[in-house]
Design a protein around this motif. Structure first.
Motif, PDB file in Angstrom:
ATOM      1  N   GLN A  53       0.857  -1.180   0.000  1.00 15.47           N
ATOM      2  CA  GLN A  53       0.000   0.000   0.000  1.00 15.47           C
ATOM      3  C   GLN A  53       0.895   1.233   0.000  1.00 15.47           C
ATOM      4  O   GLN A  53       1.732   1.391   0.887  1.00 15.47           O
ATOM      5  N   GLY A 103      13.736  -7.044  -0.745  1.00 12.35           N
ATOM      6  CA  GLY A 103      12.404  -6.581  -0.428  1.00 12.35           C
ATOM      7  C   GLY A 103      11.610  -6.106  -1.628  1.00 12.35           C
ATOM      8  O   GLY A 103      12.051  -5.287  -2.423  1.00 12.35           O
ATOM      9  N   LEU A 104      10.409  -6.650  -1.717  1.00 15.66           N
ATOM     10  CA  LEU A 104       9.500  -6.265  -2.780  1.00 15.66           C
ATOM     11  C   LEU A 104       9.088  -4.806  -2.606  1.00 15.66           C
ATOM     12  O   LEU A 104       9.014  -4.047  -3.565  1.00 15.66           O
ATOM     13  N   GLN A 106      10.727  -2.413  -1.336  1.00 15.47           N
ATOM     14  CA  GLN A 106      11.816  -1.535  -1.766  1.00 15.47           C
ATOM     15  C   GLN A 106      11.834  -1.397  -3.289  1.00 15.47           C
ATOM     16  O   GLN A 106      11.962  -0.305  -3.831  1.00 15.47           O
ATOM     17  N   GLU A 121       5.203   6.864  -0.003  1.00 12.00           N
ATOM     18  CA  GLU A 121       5.400   6.357   1.349  1.00 12.00           C
ATOM     19  C   GLU A 121       4.825   4.944   1.389  1.00 12.00           C
ATOM     20  O   GLU A 121       3.703   4.704   0.952  1.00 12.00           O
ATOM     21  N   ILE A 122       5.624   3.993   1.894  1.00  8.74           N
ATOM     22  CA  ILE A 122       5.116   2.624   2.005  1.00  8.74           C
ATOM     23  C   ILE A 122       4.318   2.542   3.297  1.00  8.74           C
ATOM     24  O   ILE A 122       4.857   2.632   4.392  1.00  8.74           O
ATOM     25  N   ARG A 123       3.002   2.379   3.147  1.00 10.48           N
ATOM     26  CA  ARG A 123       2.153   2.377   4.325  1.00 10.48           C
ATOM     27  C   ARG A 123       2.005   0.983   4.908  1.00 10.48           C
ATOM     28  O   ARG A 123       1.858   0.801   6.113  1.00 10.48           O
ATOM     29  N   ARG A 124       1.992  -0.004   4.006  1.00  7.58           N
ATOM     30  CA  ARG A 124       1.736  -1.362   4.487  1.00  7.58           C
ATOM     31  C   ARG A 124       2.295  -2.309   3.460  1.00  7.58           C
ATOM     32  O   ARG A 124       2.287  -2.019   2.263  1.00  7.58           O
ATOM     33  N   MET A 125       2.810  -3.419   3.928  1.00  6.13           N
ATOM     34  CA  MET A 125       3.312  -4.427   3.000  1.00  6.13           C
ATOM     35  C   MET A 125       2.971  -5.785   3.590  1.00  6.13           C
ATOM     36  O   MET A 125       3.171  -6.020   4.788  1.00  6.13           O
ATOM     37  N   GLU A 126       2.394  -6.640   2.788  1.00  9.15           N
ATOM     38  CA  GLU A 126       2.065  -7.983   3.261  1.00  9.15           C
ATOM     39  C   GLU A 126       2.513  -8.998   2.241  1.00  9.15           C
ATOM     40  O   GLU A 126       2.323  -8.803   1.050  1.00  9.15           O
ATOM     41  N   MET A 127       3.149 -10.046   2.724  1.00 10.97           N
ATOM     42  CA  MET A 127       3.571 -11.112   1.835  1.00 10.97           C
ATOM     43  C   MET A 127       3.218 -12.430   2.513  1.00 10.97           C
ATOM     44  O   MET A 127       3.519 -12.644   3.674  1.00 10.97           O
ATOM     45  N   VAL A 128       2.545 -13.303   1.774  1.00 10.18           N
ATOM     46  CA  VAL A 128       2.207 -14.618   2.312  1.00 10.18           C
ATOM     47  C   VAL A 128       2.670 -15.661   1.311  1.00 10.18           C
ATOM     48  O   VAL A 128       2.277 -15.626   0.145  1.00 10.18           O
ATOM     49  N   GLY A 129       3.529 -16.557   1.757  1.00 11.34           N
ATOM     50  CA  GLY A 129       4.017 -17.625   0.889  1.00 11.34           C
ATOM     51  C   GLY A 129       2.915 -18.631   0.617  1.00 11.34           C
ATOM     52  O   GLY A 129       1.966 -18.733   1.383  1.00 11.34           O
TER      53      GLY A 129
ATOM     54  N   ASP B 184      13.429  -3.360   5.725  1.00 13.21           N
ATOM     55  CA  ASP B 184      14.333  -4.109   4.858  1.00 13.21           C
ATOM     56  C   ASP B 184      15.651  -4.424   5.546  1.00 13.21           C
ATOM     57  O   ASP B 184      16.204  -5.499   5.395  1.00 13.21           O
ATOM     58  N   LYS B 187      15.082  -7.196   7.992  1.00 11.73           N
ATOM     59  CA  LYS B 187      14.939  -8.470   7.284  1.00 11.73           C
ATOM     60  C   LYS B 187      16.296  -9.010   6.859  1.00 11.73           C
ATOM     61  O   LYS B 187      16.579 -10.200   6.981  1.00 11.73           O
ATOM     62  N   ILE B 344       8.566 -16.659   5.000  1.00 15.16           N
ATOM     63  CA  ILE B 344       7.408 -17.192   4.290  1.00 15.16           C
ATOM     64  C   ILE B 344       6.160 -16.362   4.539  1.00 15.16           C
ATOM     65  O   ILE B 344       5.152 -16.545   3.893  1.00 15.16           O
ATOM     66  N   GLU B 346       5.149 -12.144   5.701  1.00 14.71           N
ATOM     67  CA  GLU B 346       5.604 -10.851   6.190  1.00 14.71           C
ATOM     68  C   GLU B 346       4.446  -9.878   6.172  1.00 14.71           C
ATOM     69  O   GLU B 346       3.709  -9.802   5.194  1.00 14.71           O
ATOM     70  N   ARG B 347       4.266  -9.168   7.268  1.00 11.62           N
ATOM     71  CA  ARG B 347       3.254  -8.110   7.282  1.00 11.62           C
ATOM     72  C   ARG B 347       3.874  -6.896   7.963  1.00 11.62           C
ATOM     73  O   ARG B 347       4.249  -6.975   9.122  1.00 11.62           O
ATOM     74  N   THR B 348       4.002  -5.845   7.227  1.00 11.29           N
ATOM     75  CA  THR B 348       4.596  -4.638   7.771  1.00 11.29           C
ATOM     76  C   THR B 348       3.572  -3.514   7.707  1.00 11.29           C
ATOM     77  O   THR B 348       2.942  -3.312   6.675  1.00 11.29           O
ATOM     78  N   VAL B 349       3.396  -2.832   8.810  1.00  8.36           N
ATOM     79  CA  VAL B 349       2.482  -1.689   8.827  1.00  8.36           C
ATOM     80  C   VAL B 349       3.273  -0.460   9.231  1.00  8.36           C
ATOM     81  O   VAL B 349       3.977  -0.473  10.240  1.00  8.36           O
TER      82      VAL B 349
END
Lengths: 347, 522
Positions: A53, A103-104, A106, A121-129, B184, B187, B344, B346-349
């Motif tokens: 986001q 980092g995606l 980034q 501005e990166i507000r939120r980042m979520e990654m689920v394998g 980053d 990580k 596997i 990651e959730r960053t706020v």
């Protein structure tokens, strides 16, 4: 003040045929929606993937964002305008999990800055394998299954004082799950199998209240999922939480009506008066049913309109669930209990 | 007439306790703890790492293969190779004599290995050896435990306040890092295996031939990354490195950031006595040769050894930024991971989003709450005010409960509170409707109230138990924010049971005691 007159006596059960057609249509629409969209639209929680986001401090078009990300080779890229009004926020989704390298977030940030000249501005980042997504999906279905299991035990135990019978049903439900999991079928089939087995047992063991409540619950959850599907909304973890809460809420409504039926039925030996008695029970609890639905809807609407984008789908699911749940306790759960009670006299 | 009964006292105590627990969240003077905010509200990072612990088993097997070879050499036993294939060892022996010797060595020195098959093929005898299942399980478990310990050390040194690091399942590690500014960098630091080795450069091998795939036996091709500080371009320099590891990072005692004569950051490392002794020996034996310093299969530098280095100190150079040098020092100090980890989940706020979420959640709570208060007052008049009081206390009780149990408030948790506000009046509605019914049947106010509460109590209990079941299941299966939702929903139900069945009733009792009239504003 009174919304509902005390001497009200609407013939709800007389309209059960219309209700059946209405419910049937809703279920049909849900099935069509599910078929057309090829199942629920799983968000990254369940399907795996990533979302970022981003927020800009000035006007940037969705096309600019999309164009600047073209070079990153992101699979199933989607860019969506996010947030209300002029917040310049976007939600970027991709099927990539970004575990390959750095980092995606980034990479996305750098690409956008290069493409648009504005640093987001990166507000939120979520990654689920993918493996985690499968695990979460399995856990969510198990959660729904277990809550149904415990709730049915409680209802048949509490309402018909048949704790042993309800225990038997629960055992059968778990045995069905065990058997189906041994032959390795998928989770949705597993749950469906367990539900069919327990409904058959409710019918056989004459646990009519549990059966009515359970069919109403399946009805509510199925239609809510269907509506989500029709609107192509994302299915995420909070939605599962909403579904479980809907199960609780819908049951809450159903139980109040059932409680009144049981209270009125006491000492009543003449079974031919049952339809009128059931109807009377619904009417006696009607003002409570409507009032609580109204107050719950008021706060949910406040959450829907003011709570922000992240909670939006959750609030939507709850609103749909509360409306359907209120409807089903009157028009689905009660008629089924009545039907089962009448069958019992004839048979 | 008693105005203050035991019940009233209990109600007062519960309310006071809730207020005491809730206060520190709004004032800073109170000695208690504040309500915990979830990562989605305060900003931060949630990571799930998978420890590739199969790699730890493989490493153990490779070590064993080396030891078996050494042992065979010591006994002058001939062999045609001992190597790892998948998760077993394969040994080839030329004749019956060496087979007997091999079997003896295995049963004496490597009794933990199980021979699964021994077959004669083309005149040579092939052995397949396996580690027992429980031993592999133990290695895997130890790898996970050790990885957790290493990561905990790194996080502690990195400086995160109140991190939550725990093992999840068999080989997963869950990390909750509140208030991270540079996700980053965090990580990178967590994911670094930090396997430091010192290996000689193969001076005889030609780089060009090596690049074409022509590598001498016992050597490998590794790269050095160099970033031009002016242009930011990265170039990769190939090196042919001998596979034999002369010294590794396990003998390190310290690593810290230092500066060279150009004020460029570098990482100074220091070995323990044993390490210093080995370092002294290898530098003495290899003067004028190039010694490569390798970290996670990347060459950092390959200086020519000018002189024997005693004292066990060395530096790693490699045009670092200040942060890179700091993080490398932390990783080296905290030790290497026993097996690589992959992220596997990651959730960053970001902190701004968290603040926005709180603000929006509070606004919807306020608007929803005020609307309900108005609605109840209009609909039930003075009795509505009692319900409203119950509702407000309900929210205080939920807040107090959150603080007392040190549960975490999340965005779905706020949604849960908002939902409870809507549902909390339900119990009162059930009671009030019942009282109205009783009044219609001509009962006196006091009799109607008693009958209303008595008849409604069981219904309310039934209706709420089911939602409570859903909340408990959610708590059991949910993670992070969802768990937060389950907590507030559960607390909300318990609080509303208390306020409706105990508190409202006490207030009605008080009101009816004072009044002799039979009128009731409901």
């Amino acid at each position: 003040m009174q919304l509902i007159k005390s001497d009200i006596n609407i013939d709800f059960l007389g309209k059960r045929k219309i209700a059946m057609v209405f419910s049937g249509l809703l279920i049909l629409a849900s099935i069509i929606g599910l078929v057309i969209h090829k199942g629920p639209n799983y968000g990254i929680d369940f399907a795996g993937g990533a979302l970022v986001q981003v927020k800009f401090n000035q006007d940037v078009s969705i096309g600019q964002v999309r164009d600047s990300l073209a070079g990153l080779n992101l699979k199933d890229l989607s860019v969506q305008d996010f947030g209300e009004g002029d917040t310049h926020e976007f939600l970027i989704r991709t099927a990539n999990t970004g575990s390959e390298g750095t980092g995606l977030a980034q990479a996305v940030s750098a690409a956008i800055e290069k493409g648009t000249g504005i640093a987001p501005e990166i507000r939120r980042m979520e990654m689920v394998g993918p493996q985690v997504g499968d695990d979460l999906k399995k856990q969510a279905l198990l959660a729904i299954f277990y809550s149904l299991l415990f709730i049915t035990i409680y209802i048949s135990g509490r309402f018909e004082l048949k704790w042993i019978l309800s225990g038997v049903t629960a055992g059968a439900m778990m045995a069905a799950v065990y058997f189906l999991s041994v032959i390795n079928v998928s989770m949705p089939i597993l749950i469906t199998g367990a539900l069919v087995v327990s409904l058959a047992l409710f019918w056989r063991l004459r646990l009519k209240y549990a059966m009515g409540a359970m069919i109403a619950l399946i009805h509510d959850v199925f239609i809510t999922v269907g509506i989500f599907c029709i609107f192509d909304m994302d299915f995420s973890l909070p939605i599962i939480a909403a579904l479980l809460t809907i199960i609780g809420y819908s049951l809450n409504d159903t139980i109040i009506v059932f409680d009144r039926i049981r209270e009125n039925i006491k000492g009543e030996s003449d079974k031919t008066g049952l339809p009128a008695l059931f109807n009377q029970s619904i009417n006696q609890t009607l003002s409570r049913t409507l009032l609580t639905s109204v107050t719950t809807l008021i706060v949910l609407l406040a959450l829907f309109f003011l709570g922000g984008e992240i909670i939006h789908n959750f609030a939507f699911a709850m609103i749909v669930g509360v409306v359907i749940g209120t409807y089903s306790s009157i028009f689905v759960a009660t008629p089924i209990v009545l039907f089962a009670s009448l069958k019992r006299i004839n048979g | 007439m008693k105005l203050l009964t035991l019940k009233h006292g209990l109600v007062l105590i519960v309310i006071l306790a809730a207020i005491v627990w809730l206060l520190p969240t709004f004032t800073n003077t109170w000695p208690h703890k504040k309500i915990n905010l979830g990562l989605d509200l305060q900003g931060g990072m949630h990571l799930v790492l998978e420890v590739q612990n199969i790699k730890a088993v493989e490493a153990e097997l490779e070590r064993t293969a080396d030891e078996i070879k050494k042992e065979l050499r010591r006994n002058n036993t001939l062999h045609q190779g001992v190597s790892r294939q998948g998760n077993m060892l394969v040994a080839q022996l030329p004749d019956q004599e060496s087979k007997a010797a091999f079997e003896q060595i295995i049963s004496k020195e490597f009794s933990n290995l199980k021979v699964t098959s021994a077959a004669v093929q083309d005149g040579s005898i092939g052995f397949q050896l396996k580690l027992p299942e429980d031993e592999m399980d133990m290695i895997r478990k130890m790898a996970t435990d050790q990885a957790l310990e290493t990561i905990r050390n790194r996080i502690d040194e990195f400086g995160v306040s109140e991190p939550d690091i725990r093992i999840q399942g068999k080989n997963r590690i869950l990390l909750q890092l509140p208030g991270i500014n540079d996700p980053d960098r965090a990580k990178d630091l967590i994911g670094k295996t930090a396997q430091l080795t010192f290996q000689l450069v193969d001076e005889d091998a030609g780089i060009d031939a090596a690049l074409k795939g022509n590598l001498p036996v016992g050597s490998m091709l590794l790269y050095e990354k160099r970033t031009d500080p002016a242009t930011g371009n990265t170039t990769e320099i190939p090196h042919v490195i001998k596979k034999q590891v002369l010294l590794d990072g396990s003998l390190l005692v310290n690593a810290r950031v230092e500066f060279d004569q150009f004020q460029q950051p570098q990482v100074g490392i220091e070995f323990n006595r044993k390490g210093a002794h080995i370092f002294d020996r290898i530098t003495g034996e290899n003067i004028k040769k190039r010694l490569a310093i390798i970290l996670d299969n990347t060459v950092y530098s390959a200086p020519v050894i000018q002189d024997r280095i005693a004292g066990g100190k060395a530096v790693i150079t490699g045009n670092f930024t200040m942060n890179e040098a700091k993080d490398l020092a932390i990783a080296l100090r905290a030790g290497s991971l026993p097996a690589p980890v992959t992220i596997i989940e990651e959730r960053t706020v970001g902190p701004t989003l968290g603040a926005d979420s709180i603000r929006m959640g509070m606004i919807s709570m306020l608007v929803g709450g005020v609307l309900i208060l108005l609605f109840m007052t209009i609909y039930y008049r003075k009795s509505g005010l009692i319900a409203n009081l119950a509702l407000i206390l309900n929210i205080i009780l939920i807040g107090g409960g959150l603080a007392a149990f040190q549960a975490t408030l999340t965005l779905p948790g706020i949604a849960g509170i908002i939902l409870t506000i809507g549902m909390a009046v339900d119990a009162n509605v059930i009671i009030f409707e019942r009282i109205r019914e009783e009044l219609r049947w001509g009962k006196t106010a006091s009799a109607a109230v008693h009958a209303g509460f008595d008849r409604a109590a069981l219904t309310i209990l039934d209706a709420n138990v089911t939602t409570l079941i859903a909340a408990i299941v959610l708590f059991q299966f949910g993670t992070g924010p969802i768990k937060g939702f389950a907590v507030t929903l559960g607390l909300g139900i318990v609080a509303s049971l208390f306020t409706a069945l105990v508190l409202s009733r006490s207030i009605f009792d008080l009101v009816l005691q004072k009044k002799t009239t039979s009128s009731l504003s409901i």
